[in-house]
Design an enzyme around this catalytic site. Structure first.
Site, PDB file in Angstrom:
ATOM      1  N   HIS A  11       0.822  -1.205   0.000  1.00  0.00           N
ATOM      2  CA  HIS A  11       0.000   0.000   0.000  1.00  0.00           C
ATOM      3  C   HIS A  11       0.860   1.261   0.000  1.00  0.00           C
ATOM      4  O   HIS A  11       1.573   1.519   0.972  1.00  0.00           O
ATOM      5  CB  HIS A  11      -0.888  -0.036   1.253  1.00  0.00           C
ATOM      6  CG  HIS A  11      -1.775   1.136   1.421  1.00  0.00           C
ATOM      7  ND1 HIS A  11      -1.733   1.945   2.530  1.00  0.00           N
ATOM      8  CD2 HIS A  11      -2.741   1.638   0.613  1.00  0.00           C
ATOM      9  CE1 HIS A  11      -2.649   2.887   2.417  1.00  0.00           C
ATOM     10  NE2 HIS A  11      -3.264   2.739   1.263  1.00  0.00           N
ATOM     11  N   GLU A  38       0.377  -0.575  -4.764  1.00  0.00           N
ATOM     12  CA  GLU A  38      -0.753   0.356  -4.857  1.00  0.00           C
ATOM     13  C   GLU A  38      -0.213   1.775  -4.898  1.00  0.00           C
ATOM     14  O   GLU A  38       0.806   2.079  -4.253  1.00  0.00           O
ATOM     15  CB  GLU A  38      -1.653   0.170  -3.635  1.00  0.00           C
ATOM     16  CG  GLU A  38      -2.998   0.872  -3.709  1.00  0.00           C
ATOM     17  CD  GLU A  38      -3.068   2.209  -3.000  1.00  0.00           C
ATOM     18  OE1 GLU A  38      -4.122   2.859  -3.065  1.00  0.00           O
ATOM     19  OE2 GLU A  38      -2.045   2.636  -2.383  1.00  0.00           O
ATOM     20  N   ASP A  40      -1.511   6.195  -5.635  1.00  0.00           N
ATOM     21  CA  ASP A  40      -2.588   7.178  -5.751  1.00  0.00           C
ATOM     22  C   ASP A  40      -2.191   8.224  -6.787  1.00  0.00           C
ATOM     23  O   ASP A  40      -1.033   8.654  -6.810  1.00  0.00           O
ATOM     24  CB  ASP A  40      -2.788   7.881  -4.406  1.00  0.00           C
ATOM     25  CG  ASP A  40      -3.048   6.892  -3.290  1.00  0.00           C
ATOM     26  OD1 ASP A  40      -4.178   6.417  -3.174  1.00  0.00           O
ATOM     27  OD2 ASP A  40      -2.088   6.569  -2.550  1.00  0.00           O
ATOM     28  N   HIS A  53      -0.599  10.774  -2.448  1.00  0.00           N
ATOM     29  CA  HIS A  53      -1.891  10.416  -1.844  1.00  0.00           C
ATOM     30  C   HIS A  53      -2.791  11.621  -1.585  1.00  0.00           C
ATOM     31  O   HIS A  53      -3.933  11.674  -2.046  1.00  0.00           O
ATOM     32  CB  HIS A  53      -1.661   9.661  -0.530  1.00  0.00           C
ATOM     33  CG  HIS A  53      -2.937   9.277   0.149  1.00  0.00           C
ATOM     34  ND1 HIS A  53      -3.579  10.110   1.046  1.00  0.00           N
ATOM     35  CD2 HIS A  53      -3.710   8.169   0.052  1.00  0.00           C
ATOM     36  CE1 HIS A  53      -4.688   9.516   1.474  1.00  0.00           C
ATOM     37  NE2 HIS A  53      -4.790   8.349   0.888  1.00  0.00           N
ATOM     38  N   GLU A 112      -4.997   3.914  -7.827  1.00  0.00           N
ATOM     39  CA  GLU A 112      -6.199   4.527  -7.246  1.00  0.00           C
ATOM     40  C   GLU A 112      -6.374   5.944  -7.793  1.00  0.00           C
ATOM     41  O   GLU A 112      -5.493   6.792  -7.645  1.00  0.00           O
ATOM     42  CB  GLU A 112      -6.120   4.574  -5.718  1.00  0.00           C
ATOM     43  CG  GLU A 112      -7.424   5.141  -5.164  1.00  0.00           C
ATOM     44  CD  GLU A 112      -7.442   5.369  -3.661  1.00  0.00           C
ATOM     45  OE1 GLU A 112      -6.597   4.809  -2.944  1.00  0.00           O
ATOM     46  OE2 GLU A 112      -8.318   6.157  -3.232  1.00  0.00           O
TER      47      GLU A 112
END
Ligand code: G3P
Ligand code: CA
Length: 242
Positions: A11, A38, A40, A53, A112
């Protein structure tokens, strides 16, 4: 639905040990054996997709203000590592193109869609296609509109909706849009929920796995994957279960 390998997803990289969403965190995740990472994404004023993020620069860089108010040159001038630990000073905010180029053939990337600037989704999908990485990418978001746009523009890509609750309306929207995953927050996951979603053909992947207790509970419930800041711990736990 457990026909595919479990997705142990680092993450924002191995973000317990290195500054999130940087090469340092992703390099470390891969060194630990993670095969999924992962990240963002947000859009700059000049239409570049950058990996960070928060909406604001303040927490994870030496800059201030909204990411979406900066050009790529302004973003690239910032330090994205020293806030975490001085040893990481000099880390930069990567572009999505850089992350795809560096990791896209070594890991599966769970991108994401975090920002809400118009143009972010097509720019993101364009980069994935440009690097011929559609088989190595899943698009996720809390924003259903971003997932709808993804389905419209790139229906070949797996898509996951990040949710904090699951009810019939949410499952119905997920199925209506043809999303492949539902991604519940870990503290609401139950075995009954996972079984039910599997029965409807959905992949179930947890997020918000803040500690090992939640990690073990989600594993016991039968999820297909989860994001964790500590991929080493999850991978060791998976190895123990074999
Ligand atoms: O796994 C998804 C997770 O990243 C969602 O939460 O706040 O870390 O983007 P957040
Ligand atoms: Ca995220």
């Amino acid at each position: 639905m457990n026909q595919h390998p479990f997705m142990a997803i680092a993450h924002r990289g191995a973000s317990s040990y290195a500054p999130e969403n940087t090469f340092a965190a992703y390099d470390l995740a891969l060194e630990m054996g993670a095969q999924h990472i992962e990240l963002d994404v947000h859009l700059t004023t000049d239409g570049q997709v950058v990996v960070i993020h928060d909406d604001l620069l303040d927490r994870t860089t030496d800059g201030t203000g909204p990411v979406a108010a900066c050009s790529l040159a302004e973003i690239k001038a910032l330090d994205a590592g020293a806030w975490f630990e001085q040893a990481f000073a000099g880390e930069r905010i990567p572009t999505l193109g850089e992350v795809l180029g560096r990791y896209g053939r070594r890991a599966h990337l769970h991108i994401e869609i975090k920002g809400q600037t118009p143009g972010l989704v097509p720019a993101t999908l364009g980069l994935v296609r440009q690097q011929d990485l559609t088989e190595h990418v899943t698009i996720t978001s809390f924003h259903l509109s971003a997932l709808e746009e993804t389905r419209r523009l790139a229906d070949e890509l797996p898509t996951g909706w990040l949710v904090s609750a699951i009810d019939e309306a949410i499952v119905a929207d997920t199925l209506r849009l043809g999303l492949t995953q539902l991604c519940p927050r870990a503290d609401i996951v139950t075995a009954e929920m996972v079984n039910d979603l599997h029965g409807r053909g959905l992949v179930v992947r947890a997020w918000g796995v803040g500690d090992e207790r939640l990690m073990r509970a989600a594993l016991e419930a039968g999820v297909d994957g989860m994001t964790v800041n500590f991929p080493d711990v999850l991978l060791a736990s998976l190895a123990d279960r074999l």
